[in-house]
Structures are given as C-alpha cells and as structure tokens.
Design an enzyme around this catalytic site. Structure first.
Site, short mmCIF file in Angstrom:
data_model
loop_
_atom_site.label_atom_id
_atom_site.label_comp_id
_atom_site.label_asym_id
_atom_site.label_seq_id
_atom_site.Cartn_x
_atom_site.Cartn_y
_atom_site.Cartn_z
N VAL A 36 -6.22 6.05 4.02
CA VAL A 36 -6.00 5.79 2.59
C VAL A 36 -5.10 4.52 2.64
O VAL A 36 -5.49 3.65 1.76
CB VAL A 36 -5.52 6.99 2.05
CG1 VAL A 36 -4.99 6.73 0.57
CG2 VAL A 36 -6.48 8.23 2.07
N CYS A 37 -4.14 4.39 3.28
CA CYS A 37 -3.32 3.42 3.33
C CYS A 37 -3.70 2.05 3.48
O CYS A 37 -3.49 0.89 3.09
CB CYS A 37 -2.06 3.73 4.40
SG CYS A 37 -1.07 5.15 4.11
N THR A 38 -4.76 2.10 4.33
CA THR A 38 -5.61 0.72 4.66
C THR A 38 -5.96 0.30 3.22
O THR A 38 -6.20 -1.09 3.19
CB THR A 38 -6.61 1.13 5.51
OG1 THR A 38 -5.73 1.53 6.93
CG2 THR A 38 -7.31 -0.10 6.00
#
Length: 211
Positions: A44-46
């Site tokens: 998700v952070c990517t």
C-alpha cells in the site's frame, strides 16, 4: 503527548534520501505535507509514495513541500525508491526520512499502542509556514490514503488563511465559500466585492475569493 492543531511541530534533525534534514529550516516559508509509513517494501505504501510523486508539480505550484518517513534505514529507502519508480511509473523526487531508532516517529506520536507490530500508522501532518500543525489524518495500515483529498484540504487551508471564509462540505476549488461568522454584514460588503447571499444570518455564501 499527541500533537494538537495549532501546536508548533517538533523540530528534529535526521538523515533522508536527499541528505540531512533540519526540519524547521527545511520547512522555511512553505506549507508541508509530512506523512509516515509502517515500513519499507510494503504494497500500500508503494502506491501512496507513487501517488505523491505524480502530484509533485501540483504541490510545488501551491508552495507545498513533501516529506515521507519510514522507520527503516535510508539505504533501504533508496532501494525501495527504485521499486516505487518502476511499479508506479513515476519519479520520487522528495525526501524519505530514515528513522530506524524511531526517534521522529515517537516525537510525532506515529507509533500507536494498538498498531500491528508496534509499527508507525499512516499519519499525515499538514504544517503551515508558521511551523504550526494545521491538520492531521490517521489511517490504518490496511487503507491507502487519498492524496487528492489531502491536496483539496491544502487548497482550503491556504484560502481560509488569507480570507475570512470557510469551505463547506464537499467543497472543491472554485466553488462558493462561507463567510466567517465573525465578519459583520457591513464588513462583508467591503471584504467580498463579488457579493454574497444570506441563506440564514449565520450562513452567508460568497463566490470563492481569488488566491
């Protein structure tokens, strides 16, 4: 202690993918979006870091600087940036701060007792040129942030900082605004040459002032 709106945000010095950052000096006279990530190489952070990279020009046009933080090392951040650029078709041009000792994460209360593995939650801090906290948002690790909404909030904050207005629910740039209750009707006529409509004595609508 948790940061509250209106607080001067803590200063710190830390290493980042773009060198040493002395946070208050780095802010300068800009608005800032400072946001945290649980750890590197997470899915998700990517996508989130890629979304911010794609908004870089829009942020710059509004005088907004962006910085991310993860509790992993700067060396890991640099490797992760390669993955972000590749998978999200972008170029990450803003600093990602390394915080392996969690000093900044603890300073900004980014680690919550109920968070999985005691990692940072997805916090967002919008900071004004006066170094004061203007907005916070906290997301669970499972839900990606909506950076279009964060950009919309910045537009509202910048507008309302300059003019005696507030923005209504679901407001978008260019739409009508609400005149602040502290402004008298007499003053409103002078302050808002585009005119206004009084729906109720406390609810007066005016076209958006020009930034």
């Amino acid at each position: 202690m948790a940061l509250r709106l209106g607080d001067t945000v803590p200063d710190f010095t830390a290493e980042s993918t773009q060198g040493t950052i002395k946070f208050h000096d780095w802010i300068g006279n800009n608005w800032v979006v400072f946001f945290s990530h649980p750890k590197d190489f997470t899915p998700v952070c990517t996508t989130e870091l890629g979304s911010v990279a794609k908004l870089a020009n829009q942020f710059a046009q509004k005088g907004v600087k962006v910085a991310a933080l993860s509790v992993d090392s700067v060396e890991d951040h640099k490797k992760w940036i390669n993955d972000i650029n590749e998978t999200q078709n972008c170029t990450v041009g803003y600093p990602i701060i390394g915080d392996p000792e969690r000093k900044v994460a603890n300073l900004y209360d980014m680690i919550h007792p109920n968070a999985i593995d005691n990692m940072t939650v997805r916090s967002v801090f919008i900071i004004g040129p006066d170094k004061k906290l203007k907005l916070t948002l906290t997301y669970p690790a499972s839900t990606g942030r909506n950076f279009d909404e964060i950009f919309r909030v910045i537009e509202s904050l910048q507008l309302t900082a300059k003019y005696s207005v507030a923005t209504p629910a679901d407001w978008k740039p260019g739409q009508d605004c609400i005149i602040s209750p502290s402004v008298s009707d007499a003053d409103a006529k002078a302050k808002f040459p585009k005119g206004y409509k009084a729906i109720k004595p406390y609810l007066r609508i005016t076209p958006q002032p020009n930034l």
